[in-house]
Design an enzyme around this catalytic site. Structure first.
Site, mmCIF file in Angstrom:
data_model
loop_
_atom_site.group_PDB
_atom_site.id
_atom_site.type_symbol
_atom_site.label_atom_id
_atom_site.label_comp_id
_atom_site.label_asym_id
_atom_site.label_seq_id
_atom_site.Cartn_x
_atom_site.Cartn_y
_atom_site.Cartn_z
ATOM 1 N N ASP A 92 44.873 49.790 9.552
ATOM 2 C CA ASP A 92 44.874 51.173 10.054
ATOM 3 C C ASP A 92 43.476 51.489 10.587
ATOM 4 O O ASP A 92 42.576 50.652 10.534
ATOM 5 C CB ASP A 92 45.317 52.136 8.950
ATOM 6 C CG ASP A 92 44.430 52.050 7.721
ATOM 7 O OD1 ASP A 92 43.399 51.334 7.754
ATOM 8 O OD2 ASP A 92 44.748 52.705 6.719
ATOM 9 N N SER A 93 43.288 52.688 11.093
ATOM 10 C CA SER A 93 42.004 53.013 11.728
ATOM 11 C C SER A 93 40.952 53.464 10.734
ATOM 12 O O SER A 93 39.774 53.517 11.056
ATOM 13 C CB SER A 93 42.215 54.128 12.750
ATOM 14 O OG SER A 93 42.497 55.346 12.059
ATOM 15 N N GLY A 94 41.375 53.832 9.540
ATOM 16 C CA GLY A 94 40.448 54.432 8.578
ATOM 17 C C GLY A 94 40.495 55.945 8.602
ATOM 18 O O GLY A 94 40.013 56.613 7.687
ATOM 19 N N GLY A 95 41.068 56.506 9.663
ATOM 20 C CA GLY A 95 41.076 57.957 9.816
ATOM 21 C C GLY A 95 41.820 58.679 8.702
ATOM 22 O O GLY A 95 41.361 59.710 8.205
ATOM 23 N N PHE A 96 42.951 58.127 8.275
ATOM 24 C CA PHE A 96 43.752 58.818 7.263
ATOM 25 C C PHE A 96 42.951 58.997 5.969
ATOM 26 O O PHE A 96 42.965 60.066 5.361
ATOM 27 C CB PHE A 96 45.045 58.039 6.987
ATOM 28 C CG PHE A 96 45.974 58.736 6.044
ATOM 29 C CD1 PHE A 96 46.746 59.805 6.474
ATOM 30 C CD2 PHE A 96 46.053 58.359 4.708
ATOM 31 C CE1 PHE A 96 47.602 60.465 5.596
ATOM 32 C CE2 PHE A 96 46.902 59.010 3.823
ATOM 33 C CZ PHE A 96 47.675 60.070 4.270
ATOM 34 N N GLN A 188 51.487 62.057 16.958
ATOM 35 C CA GLN A 188 51.343 63.130 15.961
ATOM 36 C C GLN A 188 52.260 64.289 16.376
ATOM 37 O O GLN A 188 53.096 64.144 17.249
ATOM 38 C CB GLN A 188 49.871 63.576 15.883
ATOM 39 C CG GLN A 188 48.973 62.574 15.154
ATOM 40 C CD GLN A 188 49.242 62.525 13.652
ATOM 41 O OE1 GLN A 188 49.906 63.394 13.082
ATOM 42 N NE2 GLN A 188 48.732 61.495 12.989
ATOM 43 N N GLY A 215 51.436 61.107 10.476
ATOM 44 C CA GLY A 215 51.529 62.502 10.043
ATOM 45 C C GLY A 215 52.801 62.848 9.303
ATOM 46 O O GLY A 215 53.141 64.020 9.173
ATOM 47 N N ASP A 265 55.133 50.603 6.094
ATOM 48 C CA ASP A 265 54.232 50.205 5.010
ATOM 49 C C ASP A 265 54.230 51.328 3.980
ATOM 50 O O ASP A 265 54.451 52.490 4.327
ATOM 51 C CB ASP A 265 52.787 50.015 5.501
ATOM 52 C CG ASP A 265 52.065 51.347 5.631
ATOM 53 O OD1 ASP A 265 52.327 52.067 6.625
ATOM 54 O OD2 ASP A 265 51.289 51.703 4.732
ATOM 55 N N CYS A 303 68.809 40.515 -8.429
ATOM 56 C CA CYS A 303 67.564 40.049 -7.796
ATOM 57 C C CYS A 303 67.315 38.597 -8.180
ATOM 58 O O CYS A 303 67.551 38.190 -9.315
ATOM 59 C CB CYS A 303 66.401 40.924 -8.253
ATOM 60 S SG CYS A 303 64.805 40.422 -7.573
ATOM 61 N N CYS A 305 64.242 37.096 -7.923
ATOM 62 C CA CYS A 305 62.815 36.813 -8.127
ATOM 63 C C CYS A 305 62.580 36.185 -9.499
ATOM 64 O O CYS A 305 63.439 36.221 -10.376
ATOM 65 C CB CYS A 305 61.973 38.070 -7.931
ATOM 66 S SG CYS A 305 61.807 39.133 -9.395
ATOM 67 N N CYS A 308 63.055 38.435 -12.586
ATOM 68 C CA CYS A 308 64.433 38.731 -12.974
ATOM 69 C C CYS A 308 65.191 37.498 -13.471
ATOM 70 O O CYS A 308 66.109 37.629 -14.265
ATOM 71 C CB CYS A 308 65.175 39.369 -11.807
ATOM 72 S SG CYS A 308 64.503 40.995 -11.393
ATOM 73 N N HIS A 334 58.485 41.635 -8.458
ATOM 74 C CA HIS A 334 59.878 42.087 -8.349
ATOM 75 C C HIS A 334 60.040 43.201 -7.304
ATOM 76 O O HIS A 334 60.929 43.138 -6.445
ATOM 77 C CB HIS A 334 60.417 42.583 -9.691
ATOM 78 C CG HIS A 334 61.672 43.373 -9.494
ATOM 79 N ND1 HIS A 334 62.877 42.783 -9.196
ATOM 80 C CD2 HIS A 334 61.879 44.723 -9.413
ATOM 81 C CE1 HIS A 334 63.775 43.719 -8.971
ATOM 82 N NE2 HIS A 334 63.206 44.900 -9.091
HETATM 83 ZN ZN LIG Z 1 63.426 40.771 -9.351
#
Ligand SMILES: [Zn+2]
Length: 370
Positions: A92-96, A188, A215, A265, A303, A305, A308, A334
Site C-alpha cells: 500500500d502507499s502508507g497513506g492509510f 475514493q 475508503g 486483503d 478443512c 489443513c 484440522c 487454519h
Molecule cells: Zn483447518
C-alpha cells in the site's frame, strides 16, 4: 509484464473469475492476499503460507518505511528476497496508516507531514516519496497515495478528498518509473454514488493497470459497504483487476466477489487467529471456550489443513489457555487455509456458472457471522 485475463463472468451478477500474470507468477482471481504488515505474515514460514493456497501477499509501506527503512530493504535485495517470498507482493502507499495511526501534523496539496508512532519523529509523505519508497521495497503491485476521509464525513470533505486523490494519482503516475511494478489508482468517494462516479471517471484517463476501491470498511454498516461496491464497480474497466482494500470477513468476500471484485486483503484471519477466534465453514469459533476442553474432534471437519487433520479442539484450546505460541500459529494456518479455500470455491462456482446457489448455501452456513 502484467496481463489480466477474464475466464468467466457470471451473467446474473457480474462476478468475475480469471487470472493475473505478474513478474513473480500468476494470481488466480478472485484472490485473497494475507497481510504481512512488517514483512512477515505473523507466525508462518513462507512455505506454510504457500500451503494455505496463498498466491499473493500484502506488506505495509508505512511500517516497513519506519523499520527497517525502505532503503535497507532495497539494499538487502528488495522485499521478495528480504522475506524469502518469491510470489507476487502488493504494497500500500502508507497513506492509510498516516491518517489512522500516526499523529497527522499537516496536510496540504504537496504532502502530509506526520509523527512516527514509534519515536515521535516528524516525517513527510508525498506522492513522489510514496513512489520512491515503494520502488525501493520492490513489490509487484503498488498503490497511489490517496486521502481517505471517514465514510461519515460531510460531502464537501468527501469531494475535496476525491479531488486531491485525483491530483495525487497523476503525480504518482508521473513519478513512478519501474516497469516491473503495476501502479493502481484508488477510487475514493465515501458511500456517495455521485462522488464514486466522479473519482472513477477522473482516474480512468490516467490508464492505470488496475483500480482499487478505498475508503470502505472504515466503520460503515456492511450493507452500506456492499451497496457502495455494487454501484462503484460498473464505473471501472472490465479488462483490469479491481481491488477492494481492507475487506474483510468471509461473508464480505462472498458479497463483494458477487459485485465484481477481484482482489482482497484483510488482517482479520491472522489477527483473529492470534486472539483465539477461528473462522470455520459453520461460522466463527472462540477456541478459549470451556466447551472445547474435552473435545477430541477437529476444529473444522471440512478443512484439510494440518491444524484440522492432526490436532483436536481440546489441544488447541489448551495451547491458548497456557499461552503457547503454537496456538496462534495453528489458528493462523487454519484461518488462512479457510480463506483461500473459500476463494478457490468462489472461483470454481463462477466458472461453473453456479455462483448464485453457492452464495446462498455459504451465507446460510456462515449465519453466525451475520
Ligand atoms: Zn483447518
Amino acid at each position: 509484464m502484467f496481463r489480466f485475463h477474464l475466464e468467466a463472468v457470471d451473467s446474473a451478477t457480474g462476478a468475475r473469475a480469471g487470472h493475473w500474470e505478474t513478474p513473480h507468477g500468476v494470481v488466480e482471481t478472485p484472490a485473497f492476499m494475507p497481510v504481512g504488515t512488517r514483512g512477515s505474515v505473523k507466525g508462518l514460514w513462507p512455505e506454510q503460507l504457500r500451503q494455505t493456497g496463498a498466491q499473493k501477499i500484502l506488506a505495509n509501506t508505512y511500517h516497513l518505511a519506519l523499520r527497517p527503512g525502505a532503503e535497507v530493504v532495497r539494499d538487502l535485495g528488495g522485499l521478495h528476497r528480504f522475506m524469502n517470498w518469491d510470489g507476487p507482493i502488493l504494497t500500500d502507499s502508507g497513506g492509510f496508516q498516516v491518517f489512522s495511526l500516526s499523529g497527522l501534523r499537516r496536510m496540504d496539496e504537496r504532502s502530509v507531514v506526520f509523527k512516527s508512532h514509534i519515536d515521535g519523529s516528524l516525517l513527510e509523505l508525498s506522492p513522489e516519496s510514496a513512489m520512491k519508497i515503494q520502488e525501493d521495497l520492490g513489490a509487484d503491485c503498488i498503490m497511489c497515495l490517496d486521502e481517505c476521509p471517514p465514510a461519515t464525513a460531510p460531502e464537501e470533505k468527501i469531494q475535496a478528498a476525491v479531488d486531491l486523490t485525483t491530483r495525487w494519482a497523476a503525480r504518482c503516475r508521473d513519478a513512478h518509473q519501474r516497469a516491473d511494478q503495476a501502479l493502481f489508482g484508488i477510487v475514493q468517494g465515501g458511500v456517495l454514488p455521485s462522488q464514486r462516479e466522479r473519482s472513477a471517471t477522473a482516474l480512468l484517463p490516467l490508464d492505470f493497470p488496475g483500480y482499487a476501491i478505498g475508503g470502505l470498511s472504515v466503520g460503515e454498516a456492511p450493507a452500506q459497504m456492499y451497496e457502495t461496491v455494487g454501484f462503484t464497480t460498473p464505473f471501472l474497466p472490465q479488462n483490469k483487476p479491481r481491488y477492494l482494500m481492507g475487506v474483510g470477513r468471509p461473508v464480505d468476500l462472498i458479497e463483494c466477489v458477487t459485485r465484481g471484485i477481484d482482489l482482497f486483503d484483510c488482517v482479520m484471519p491472522t489477527r483473529n487467529a492470534r486472539n483465539a477466534t477461528a473462522f470455520t465453514s459453520r461460522g466463527p469459533v472462540k477456541m478459549r471456550n470451556l466447551v472445547h476442553q474435552r473435545d477430541e474432534g477437529p476444529l473444522d471437519p471440512d478443512c484439510s489443513c494440518r491444524t484440522c487433520t492432526q490436532f483436536s479442539r481440546g489441544y488447541i484450546r489448551h495451547l491458548f489457555m497456557v499461552e503457547e505460541m503454537l496456538g496462534p500459529m495453528m489458528l493462523t494456518l487454519h484461518n488462512l487455509t479457510f480463506y483461500q479455500t473459500l476463494m478457490r470455491d468462489l472461483r470454481t462456482a463462477i466458472k461453473s456458472n453456479r455462483l448464485t446457489e453457492f452464495r446462498a448455501e455459504r451465507l446460510a452456513a456462515l449465519r453466525g457471522e451475520l
